[in-house]
Scaffold this motif. Structure first.
Motif, PDB file in Angstrom:
ATOM      1  N   ASP A   5      -8.353  21.342  25.245  1.00 14.83           N
ATOM      2  CA  ASP A   5      -8.023  22.096  23.987  1.00 14.83           C
ATOM      3  C   ASP A   5      -6.193  22.217  23.514  1.00 14.83           C
ATOM      4  O   ASP A   5      -5.336  22.533  22.321  1.00 14.83           O
ATOM      5  N   ARG A   6      -5.874  22.344  24.889  1.00 19.34           N
ATOM      6  CA  ARG A   6      -3.788  22.712  24.946  1.00 19.34           C
ATOM      7  C   ARG A   6      -3.232  21.829  24.547  1.00 19.34           C
ATOM      8  O   ARG A   6      -2.324  21.580  25.123  1.00 19.34           O
ATOM      9  N   LYS A   7      -4.601  20.711  25.341  1.00 18.90           N
ATOM     10  CA  LYS A   7      -3.013  19.160  25.707  1.00 18.90           C
ATOM     11  C   LYS A   7      -2.757  19.389  26.296  1.00 18.90           C
ATOM     12  O   LYS A   7      -1.213  18.720  26.402  1.00 18.90           O
ATOM     13  N   GLU A   8      -3.025  20.593  27.825  1.00 14.91           N
ATOM     14  CA  GLU A   8      -1.985  20.148  28.640  1.00 14.91           C
ATOM     15  C   GLU A   8      -2.380  19.028  29.965  1.00 14.91           C
ATOM     16  O   GLU A   8      -3.192  18.465  30.117  1.00 14.91           O
ATOM     17  N   PRO A  18       1.773   9.234  24.300  1.00 15.04           N
ATOM     18  CA  PRO A  18       2.347   9.271  23.368  1.00 15.04           C
ATOM     19  C   PRO A  18       1.339   7.813  22.348  1.00 15.04           C
ATOM     20  O   PRO A  18       1.366   6.771  23.314  1.00 15.04           O
ATOM     21  N   TYR A  19       1.183   7.831  21.679  1.00 16.81           N
ATOM     22  CA  TYR A  19       0.861   6.984  20.995  1.00 16.81           C
ATOM     23  C   TYR A  19       1.641   5.643  20.569  1.00 16.81           C
ATOM     24  O   TYR A  19       1.033   4.664  21.804  1.00 16.81           O
ATOM     25  N   GLU A  20       2.933   5.636  21.385  1.00 16.39           N
ATOM     26  CA  GLU A  20       3.562   3.889  21.551  1.00 16.39           C
ATOM     27  C   GLU A  20       3.221   3.599  22.791  1.00 16.39           C
ATOM     28  O   GLU A  20       3.576   1.942  22.760  1.00 16.39           O
ATOM     29  N   ILE A  21       2.459   4.444  23.618  1.00 16.03           N
ATOM     30  CA  ILE A  21       2.593   3.798  25.261  1.00 16.03           C
ATOM     31  C   ILE A  21       1.278   2.813  25.382  1.00 16.03           C
ATOM     32  O   ILE A  21       1.378   2.427  25.373  1.00 16.03           O
ATOM     33  N   ARG A  25       0.745  -0.683  25.555  1.00 18.16           N
ATOM     34  CA  ARG A  25      -1.122  -1.027  26.903  1.00 18.16           C
ATOM     35  C   ARG A  25      -2.368  -2.288  26.019  1.00 18.16           C
ATOM     36  O   ARG A  25      -3.500  -1.658  26.394  1.00 18.16           O
ATOM     37  N   GLY A  26      -2.139  -2.154  25.166  1.00 13.51           N
ATOM     38  CA  GLY A  26      -2.951  -2.712  24.140  1.00 13.51           C
ATOM     39  C   GLY A  26      -4.370  -1.498  23.432  1.00 13.51           C
ATOM     40  O   GLY A  26      -5.593  -2.212  23.734  1.00 13.51           O
ATOM     41  N   TYR A  27      -3.769  -0.751  23.419  1.00 18.24           N
ATOM     42  CA  TYR A  27      -4.806  -0.404  22.835  1.00 18.24           C
ATOM     43  C   TYR A  27      -6.186   1.172  23.411  1.00 18.24           C
ATOM     44  O   TYR A  27      -6.740   0.883  23.356  1.00 18.24           O
TER      45      TYR A  27
END
Length: 76
Positions: A5-8, A18-21, A25-27
């Motif tokens: 929940d805190r994205k900790e 991050p979405y880019e990483i 890595r091929g999703y």
């Protein structure tokens, strides 16, 4: 759930990636691709271990010698 929940970011437990990483890595969404496991291997002092082994072997040798004496007395 609180960590999520805190994205900790927590070492060896959770990381916000991050979405880019993820795309790079091929999703691949495998946790092990992004989180390094904690090293739980036991640290062994090889010198102490060798000393313990030597002491144990010496004790076994003494016990074998004692047993040989007892067997010789029984057979006599």
């Amino acid at each position: 759930m609180e960590i999520f929940d805190r994205k900790e970011d927590v070492d060896h437990v959770a990381a916000s990636v991050p979405y880019e990483i993820i795309v790079e890595r091929g999703y691949n969404l495998s946790v092990s691709s992004y989180i390094e496991p904690r090293d739980t291997r036991e640290v062994v002092n090889i010198n102490e271990l060798n000393e313990e082994i030597s002491a144990t072997v010496a004790k076994i040798d003494r016990l074998r010698a004692d047993i040989d004496v007892i067997i010789a007395e029984i057979e006599a």
